[in-house]
Design a protein around this motif. Structure first.
Motif, PDB file in Angstrom:
ATOM      1  N   UNK A 137       0.773  -1.154   0.085  1.00  0.00           N
ATOM      2  CA  UNK A 137       0.114  -0.031  -0.023  1.00  0.00           C
ATOM      3  C   UNK A 137       0.837   1.287  -0.003  1.00  0.00           C
ATOM      4  N   UNK A 138       2.073   1.175   0.394  1.00  0.00           N
ATOM      5  CA  UNK A 138       2.847   2.344   0.135  1.00  0.00           C
ATOM      6  C   UNK A 138       3.073   2.896  -1.383  1.00  0.00           C
ATOM      7  N   UNK A 139       2.962   4.137  -1.304  1.00  0.00           N
ATOM      8  CA  UNK A 139       3.091   4.665  -2.811  1.00  0.00           C
ATOM      9  C   UNK A 139       4.302   4.350  -3.715  1.00  0.00           C
ATOM     10  N   UNK A 140       5.416   4.163  -2.833  1.00  0.00           N
ATOM     11  CA  UNK A 140       6.641   3.928  -3.518  1.00  0.00           C
ATOM     12  C   UNK A 140       6.575   2.582  -4.082  1.00  0.00           C
TER      13      UNK A 140
ATOM     14  N   UNK B 136      13.945  -3.000  -0.526  1.00  0.00           N
ATOM     15  CA  UNK B 136      13.471  -2.957   1.065  1.00  0.00           C
ATOM     16  C   UNK B 136      14.529  -2.327   1.628  1.00  0.00           C
ATOM     17  N   UNK B 137      15.761  -2.589   1.341  1.00  0.00           N
ATOM     18  CA  UNK B 137      17.039  -2.226   2.081  1.00  0.00           C
ATOM     19  C   UNK B 137      17.349  -0.736   1.920  1.00  0.00           C
ATOM     20  N   UNK B 138      16.978  -0.446   0.215  1.00  0.00           N
ATOM     21  CA  UNK B 138      17.249   0.869   0.087  1.00  0.00           C
ATOM     22  C   UNK B 138      16.173   1.892   0.404  1.00  0.00           C
ATOM     23  N   UNK B 139      14.962   1.422   0.793  1.00  0.00           N
ATOM     24  CA  UNK B 139      13.831   2.248   1.207  1.00  0.00           C
ATOM     25  C   UNK B 139      13.154   1.545   2.183  1.00  0.00           C
ATOM     26  N   UNK B 140      13.699   1.520   3.674  1.00  0.00           N
ATOM     27  CA  UNK B 140      12.995   0.829   4.721  1.00  0.00           C
ATOM     28  C   UNK B 140      11.263   0.869   5.056  1.00  0.00           C
TER      29      UNK B 140
END
Length: 115
Positions: A63-66, A84-88
């Motif tokens: 659901x995260x816009x990213x 996920x590692x780059x954008x927790x």
């Protein structure tokens, strides 16, 4: 009852706050890792997912816009872990680790297995 626990916590998330309350209600004062401030490494994320017995896609916040912006719907597990590692912010929350195991607290009741 485990002597120690760790929660990968986002204080802005109601599920994460309720899970922290559940731990404290069971006389467990966990180590709180605010993973947006102190992100786990890619290897740590992969270990949490494997230890929780879930697949990588289950551990991603869809659901995260990213998620949409990065076109992750068709991504491989490796690409998801990299994202996920780059954008927790993309890591589903909260993960809880005790001496009895690791769970993604969705639903919160899943944590009872490791208390």
């Amino acid at each position: 009852m485990p002597s120690s626990a760790v929660i990968y916590h986002n204080p802005r998330c109601s599920t994460s706050r309720k899970t922290l309350e559940l731990l404290r209600g069971n006389a467990i004062e966990p180590t709180v890792i605010e993973y947006l401030k102190t992100p786990p490494s890619r290897a740590e994320i992969a270990k949490l997912i494997a230890d929780a017995g879930i697949d990588v896609r289950t551990a991603v916040r869809k659901r995260e816009s990213l998620y949409g912006e990065l076109n992750l719907a068709e991504a491989s597990d490796d690409e998801l872990l990299d994202a996920m590692a780059a954008n927790p912010i993309l890591i589903e929350r909260p993960f809880v680790v005790t001496g009895k195991g690791t769970r993604l607290a969705r639903p919160i009741d899943a944590v009872h297995d490791i208390l």
